[in-house]
Design an enzyme around this catalytic site. Structure first.
Site, PDB file in Angstrom:
ATOM      1  N   LEU A 161      12.262  -6.159  -4.376  1.00  0.00           N
ATOM      2  CA  LEU A 161      12.562  -4.993  -3.546  1.00  0.00           C
ATOM      3  C   LEU A 161      12.664  -5.313  -2.069  1.00  0.00           C
ATOM      4  CD1 LEU A 161      10.212  -2.289  -5.132  1.00  0.00           C
ATOM      5  CD2 LEU A 161      12.481  -3.017  -5.846  1.00  0.00           C
ATOM      6  N   GLY A 287      17.877  -5.112   1.173  1.00  0.00           N
ATOM      7  CA  GLY A 287      16.628  -4.711   0.526  1.00  0.00           C
ATOM      8  C   GLY A 287      15.796  -3.855   1.466  1.00  0.00           C
ATOM      9  N   ASN A 288      14.513  -3.731   1.134  1.00  0.00           N
ATOM     10  CA  ASN A 288      13.594  -2.929   1.950  1.00  0.00           C
ATOM     11  C   ASN A 288      12.932  -3.860   2.975  1.00  0.00           C
ATOM     12  OD1 ASN A 288      11.537  -1.361   2.983  1.00  0.00           O
ATOM     13  ND2 ASN A 288      10.945  -0.485   1.002  1.00  0.00           N
ATOM     14  N   THR A 289      13.329  -3.691   4.234  1.00  0.00           N
ATOM     15  CA  THR A 289      12.821  -4.601   5.276  1.00  0.00           C
ATOM     16  C   THR A 289      11.648  -3.997   6.051  1.00  0.00           C
ATOM     17  OG1 THR A 289      14.585  -3.792   6.708  1.00  0.00           O
ATOM     18  CG2 THR A 289      14.986  -5.890   5.584  1.00  0.00           C
TER      19      THR A 289
END
Ligand SMILES: CC(C)(COP(=O)(O)OP(=O)(O)OC[C@H]1O[C@@H](n2cnc3c(N)ncnc32)[C@H](O)[C@@H]1OP(=O)(O)O)[C@@H](O)C(=O)NCCC(=O)NCCS
Length: 331
Positions: A161, A287-289
Site C-alpha cells: 500500500l 501509493g500511499n505516501t
C-alpha cells in the site's frame, strides 16, 4: 476578529519522489498478492521506493527546493520550517532541523509534526496561524514519509500500500485578491489508536529481541475498520471545511483526498455528491505516501495545469491517531 488578521496563502508547491519504481508484479513475486487484487481492491499499480542511504530529510529538502523555486523565493526568505512525518531520519533530532541545515536557511524555528497522514494539513494549520499572528511571514511546510522502511516487507496487507515521497508548500501572507487558506478543520480520536500504529520502539514498548521478532516496530493496520472510519470522517470534515469557507459545493473546483484507497474516494464522492471528475488522484502511480500524499498530488496538479490560480481546492486526509483534517484553499 478573524477578518482583521493577515490571511495565509500557498505561494509555491514542490515534490520529490525517489527514482526507483516498484510495480505490483515485482512486489507480488515476494509477497502473496497480485497486480489484479491490488488494482481492484486498492487502485495502486506502482510506488516509488527510496534508495539505500537516502533519507526522509533528503526527500523533504528536494521537495522544499522545488517549492521555493516555484514561489520565486530563496531559503533565506523562510522564517519557519515544519516537517510533517512519522518516519523521520531518527527519533532525535527533528528531521526539520536537518532540512534547515541542508537548505542553508537562517537559524529559524524548525520542528517535526507527528499527525501521520493528516500531518501535512496540521502543519499547514500551524503555519497559517503563525502567519495570522504576525510571528511568521514565510513558512515552509513539508509532508514527507519513507513508509517503505516502516512496513513489514512480508506483510501483504501493508507492504503493497505504501510508497515513499515528499511534498512541500511555501506559505506566505495573502494579498487582497481572495486567494489563500479559506478554512481549516482538524480533529483527533485517540480511542481509535489501534487501527493504524507502529507499537514498538517508543517508551510504551521499548524494543527487545522478542518485540523485534514479533515485528512490533512495523506498521500494524486494521484495514477494514480504518476504511469505514476514513469514509465517515473524510466526508464530515470535508463538509465542515466547505461550510466554514462560506462556499457552496458548485464553487468547488477540485478535491484532493488522502491517497489511500480508490474505493474510499468513490464512497466520499458519492456521499458528498461531488462529481468524480473533481477528485485528483495519483494513488496508482505513487501509493500511499503518508504525510506526503496531499502536497505531492497538489504539486502534480499545479504543475500539469489542472489546478489554476484562483481555483477552490478542498484538501482532506486521515491517518494514525486517528487524526483527520480538511482545508479549503483558494490557489
Ligand atoms: C487494506 C485494504 C486495502 C484491505 O482491503 P479489504 O477489501 O478491506 O480486504 P480485507 O482486509 O477485508 O481482506 C480480504 C481478503 O483479502 C486478503 N488480502 C489483504 N490484503 C491483500 C493483498 N495485498 N493481496 C491479496 N490479498 C489480500 C486478506 O487476507 C483477506 O483474505 P481472507 O478473506 O482469505 O482472510 C483496505 O481495508 C483499506 O484500504 N483500508 C483503509 C486504509 C486506509 O484508510 N488508510 C487511511 C489512512 S492511511
Amino acid at each position: 476578529m478573524r477578518a482583521s488578521l493577515p490571511r495565509a496563502r500557498i505561494l509555491g508547491t514542490g515534490r520529490y519522489l525517489p527514482a526507483r519504481v516498484v510495480t505490483n508484479d515485482e512486489l507480488a513475486a515476494r509477497v502473496g498478492t497480485s497486480d489484479a487484487w491490488l488494482k481492484e481492491h486498492v487502485g495502486v499499480e506502482r510506488r516509488h521506493v527510496a534508495a539505500e542511504g537516502e533519507t526522509t530529510s533528503d526527500m523533504a529538502t528536494a521537495a522544499a527546493r522545488a517549492a521555493l523555486d516555484a514561489a520565486r523565493l530563496s531559503p533565506a526568505d523562510l522564517d519557519l520550517i515544519i516537517v510533517a512525518t512519522v518516519s523521520g531520519d531518527s527519533p532525535m533530532p527533528a528531521t526539520a532541523a536537518t532540512v534547515q541545515q541542508k537548505l542553508g536557511t537562517e537559524l529559524v524555528p524548525s520542528f517535526d509534526l507527528a499527525a501521520s497522514h493528516a500531518g501535512f494539513l496540521y502543519g499547514l494549520a500551524v503555519a497559517e496561524q503563525s502567519i495570522a499572528s504576525g510571528a511568521t511571514r514565510t513558512a515552509l511546510v513539508v509532508g514527507a514519509d519513507m513508509l517503505s522502511r516502516r512496513v513489514d516487507p512480508e506483510d501483504r496487507t501493508t507492504a503493497a500500500l505504501f510508497g515513499d515521497g515528499a511534498g512541500a508548500v511555501v506559505v506566505g501572507v495573502a494579498g487582497d485578491d481572495g486567494r489563500g487558506i479559506l478554512s481549516m478543520r482538524l480533529g483527533a480520536d485517540g480511542a481509535m489508536a489501534s487501527l493504524l500504529s507502529i507499537p514498538g520502539g517508543g517508551t510504551g514498548e521499548p524494543m527487545t529481541p522478542e518485540r523485534l521478532a514479533a515485528k512490533r516496530n512495523k506498521i500494524q493496520m486494521d484495514g477494514p475498520d480504518l476504511f469505514q472510519v476514513s469514509v465517515k470522517k473524510l466526508q464530515v470534515t470535508s463538509m465542515e471545511a466547505l461550510k466554514a469557507a462560506g462556499l457552496l459545493s458548485d464553487k468547488l473546483d477540485w478535491v484532493i483526498p488522502q491517497q489511500a484507497n480508490r474505493r474510499i474516494v468513490d464512497k466520499i464522492a458519492a456521499r458528498l455528491g461531488y462529481s468524480r471528475e473533481k477528485f485528483i488522484e495519483n494513488l496508482a502511480d505513487v501509493g500511499n505516501t503518508g504525510a506526503g500524499s496531499i502536497p505531492i498530488a497538489l504539486d502534480e496538479a499545479v504543475r500539469d495545469g489542472r489546478v489554476k490560480p484562483g481555483q477552490n481546492v478542498l484538501l482532506c486526509a486521515l491517518g494514525a491517531g486517528v487524526t483527520w483534517a480538511a482545508s479549503m484553499v483558494r490557489m
